[in-house]
Enzyme design. Structure first.
Site, short mmCIF file in Angstrom:
data_model
loop_
_atom_site.label_atom_id
_atom_site.label_comp_id
_atom_site.label_asym_id
_atom_site.label_seq_id
_atom_site.Cartn_x
_atom_site.Cartn_y
_atom_site.Cartn_z
N TYR A 185 0.62 12.17 -3.79
CA TYR A 185 1.43 10.94 -3.70
C TYR A 185 1.70 10.41 -5.11
O TYR A 185 2.82 10.02 -5.44
CB TYR A 185 0.65 9.93 -2.87
N LYS B 99 5.24 9.76 -7.05
CA LYS B 99 5.64 8.45 -7.58
C LYS B 99 5.92 8.52 -9.09
O LYS B 99 6.83 7.86 -9.59
CB LYS B 99 4.54 7.41 -7.28
N HIS C 67 -4.72 1.70 5.18
CA HIS C 67 -5.50 1.33 4.01
C HIS C 67 -6.71 0.51 4.45
O HIS C 67 -6.81 0.10 5.61
CB HIS C 67 -4.64 0.53 3.02
N SER D 23 3.08 2.77 -7.49
CA SER D 23 1.76 2.38 -6.96
C SER D 23 0.74 2.46 -8.10
O SER D 23 0.90 3.27 -9.03
CB SER D 23 1.39 3.37 -5.87
N SER D 24 -0.33 1.69 -7.99
CA SER D 24 -1.35 1.71 -9.05
C SER D 24 -2.08 3.05 -9.11
O SER D 24 -2.74 3.35 -10.10
CB SER D 24 -2.34 0.57 -8.86
N CYS D 25 -1.94 3.89 -8.06
CA CYS D 25 -2.65 5.18 -8.09
C CYS D 25 -1.96 6.22 -8.98
O CYS D 25 -2.44 7.34 -9.11
CB CYS D 25 -2.82 5.73 -6.68
O1 GFB Z 1 -7.31 1.52 0.97
P1 GFB Z 1 -7.78 2.91 0.81
O2 GFB Z 1 -7.58 3.81 1.98
O3 GFB Z 1 -7.08 3.60 -0.41
O4 GFB Z 1 -9.36 2.90 0.50
P2 GFB Z 1 -7.29 3.80 -1.98
C1 GFB Z 1 -9.93 2.04 -0.46
C2 GFB Z 1 -11.44 2.15 -0.42
O5 GFB Z 1 -11.91 1.56 0.81
C3 GFB Z 1 -12.00 3.56 -0.45
C4 GFB Z 1 -12.84 2.42 1.43
O6 GFB Z 1 -13.16 3.58 -1.25
C5 GFB Z 1 -12.37 3.81 1.01
O7 GFB Z 1 -13.40 4.77 1.19
N1 GFB Z 1 -12.87 2.17 2.88
C6 GFB Z 1 -13.92 1.65 3.55
C7 GFB Z 1 -11.91 2.42 3.78
N2 GFB Z 1 -13.68 1.60 4.86
C8 GFB Z 1 -12.42 2.07 5.04
C9 GFB Z 1 -11.61 2.25 6.19
O8 GFB Z 1 -11.99 1.98 7.34
N3 GFB Z 1 -10.36 2.74 5.98
C10 GFB Z 1 -9.89 3.05 4.72
N4 GFB Z 1 -8.64 3.50 4.59
N5 GFB Z 1 -10.66 2.91 3.61
C11 GFB Z 1 -4.89 4.64 -1.65
C12 GFB Z 1 -4.16 5.88 -2.01
O9 GFB Z 1 -6.10 4.76 -2.28
O10 GFB Z 1 -4.31 3.46 -2.14
C13 GFB Z 1 -2.70 5.75 -1.94
O11 GFB Z 1 -4.67 6.94 -1.25
C14 GFB Z 1 -2.17 4.43 -2.46
O12 GFB Z 1 -2.13 6.81 -2.63
C15 GFB Z 1 -2.96 3.27 -1.95
O13 GFB Z 1 -2.18 4.42 -3.85
C16 GFB Z 1 -2.54 1.95 -2.56
O14 GFB Z 1 -7.15 2.51 -2.72
O15 GFB Z 1 -8.53 4.57 -2.30
#
Ligand code: GFB
Length: 317
Positions: A145, A149, A188, A116-118
């Site tokens: 996580y 990875k 996500h 994953s890119s994280c």
């Molecule tokens: O997609 P996301 O949950 O994961 O959140 P990450 C990306 C951005 O979207 C963050 C915002 O800045 C969140 O605060 N966001 C806005 C939201 N509204 C929402 C919402 O309703 N739900 C969610 N989920 N986010 C994950 C990692 O990071 O990405 C994992 O935690 C993995 O490990 C994955 O790498 C690909 O991009 O921040």
């Protein structure tokens, strides 16, 4: 690159797709079927628990897959990662070591591991090159996580170095598409926004709440494009080095929210809940290595969101 290491994949070769019910695994199964592969092996979690070492070894010894796509993982959005760090590190470490080790023991010809890119440092120079790995501290919301990875990548490297096992590691950027998780607590951002905007439209709400400040930037790859890249690299790439798989372009969360609002047809306001975490400010992958290996993403973000929204309407209501 040492193309000679990858034997031509016969259409009747047994191929195990671990995690075939997930976003990535289901796309890989679709892709393999479309390519005419006739023996794609799958197991549900109740049929084979990938955290159970003995069960995994027995499965590989009995079925003798020739190839493996390791797409099984415990995944989730920013909140799930931040809330369940023990589950994320334990389950991912267990699944990876069990599958990679059993595959090597059973004489599998080649395995693809998906990271994953994280995995990259929180403040890695953008766009992020593969050689940024392990050069700085990780983003705290998903470091458990990410550590799992990174261990998976290193397990592949170690088995290649010590045993000559042909395991390759691909690092996809944020993924979305049919088969995604639309649960608002664990998903996500992209599926979460599709659901929030859709439900707000149905209820006639005047606003939708988006987490964080809206300023973080993310790169989104449509999952069928990822499956295409996986099969392409599976056929042609045999090196130890990881390969980023992305589109080479990103958007802010605010821009994403406007786009999803347009596709779904929600005309109200977008408000930001800044008590929720932003996570890493940006994680745009450098895709020049992938480019050099002859692959480019095809699906434009807006088209991918439309396809995903259509799937959501047909499957999730
Ligand atoms: O997609 P996301 O949950 O994961 O959140 P990450 C990306 C951005 O979207 C963050 C915002 O800045 C969140 O605060 N966001 C806005 C939201 N509204 C929402 C919402 O309703 N739900 C969610 N989920 N986010 C994950 C990692 O990071 O990405 C994992 O935690 C993995 O490990 C994955 O790498 C690909 O991009 O921040």
């Amino acid at each position: 690159m040492t193309e000679a290491m990858t034997p031509a994949m016969k259409l009747n070769a047994p191929i195990f797709v671990a995690g075939h019910r997930g976003l990535v695994g289901s796309a890989i199964v679709r892709r393999l079927a479309a390519d005419g592969f006739t023996r794609v092996l799958t197991r549900t979690r109740s049929e084979l628990d990938l955290t159970d070492k003995r069960a995994v070894q027995a499965f590989f010894a009995a079925e003798k897959p020739a190839y493996v796509f390791l797409a099984a993982a415990k995944v989730g959005g920013i909140l799930a990662n931040d809330t369940f760090p023990a589950d994320f590190i334990r389950e991912n470490l267990e699944i990876q070591i069990n599958v990679i080790d059993a595959a090597w023991r059973a004489g599998v010809n080649k395995l693809v591991f998906l990271g994953s890119s994280c995995i990259y440092p929180k403040f890695a120079p953008q766009p992020i090159r593969e050689d940024s790995l392990l050069t700085g501290p990780l983003e705290p919301t998903n470091e458990w996580y990410a550590i799992a990875k990174i261990a998976g990548i290193k397990t592949c490297e170690a088995y290649r170095k010590q045993y000559g096992f042909n395991a390759i590691s691909l690092m996809p950027t944020n993924l979305y598409g049919p088969g995604d998780n639309f649960d608002l607590k664990s998903s996500h951002v992209l599926p979460a926004l599709i659901r929030k905007f859709h439900e707000a439209k149905l209820r006639g709400d005047s606003e939708v709440v988006v987490w964080g400040t809206g300023t973080p930037r993310r790169e989104f790859l449509y999952v069928d494009d990822l499956a295409d890249a996986c099969v392409h690299l599976f056929r042609s790439y045999d090196d130890a080095g990881v390969v980023n798989v992305g589109v080479g372009d990103d958007v802010s969360i605010a821009e994403l929210a406007s786009l999803v609002g347009e596709v779904v047809g929600f005309a109200g306001r977008i408000v930001y809940d800044t008590t929720k975490p932003d996570g890493t400010p940006r994680k745009l992958l450098d895709v020049s290595r992938l480019d050099g290996l002859g692959w480019k993403a095809k699906t434009r973000l807006e088209d991918g969101i439309r396809l995903t929204y259509r799937w959501y309407l047909e499957s999730c209501r």
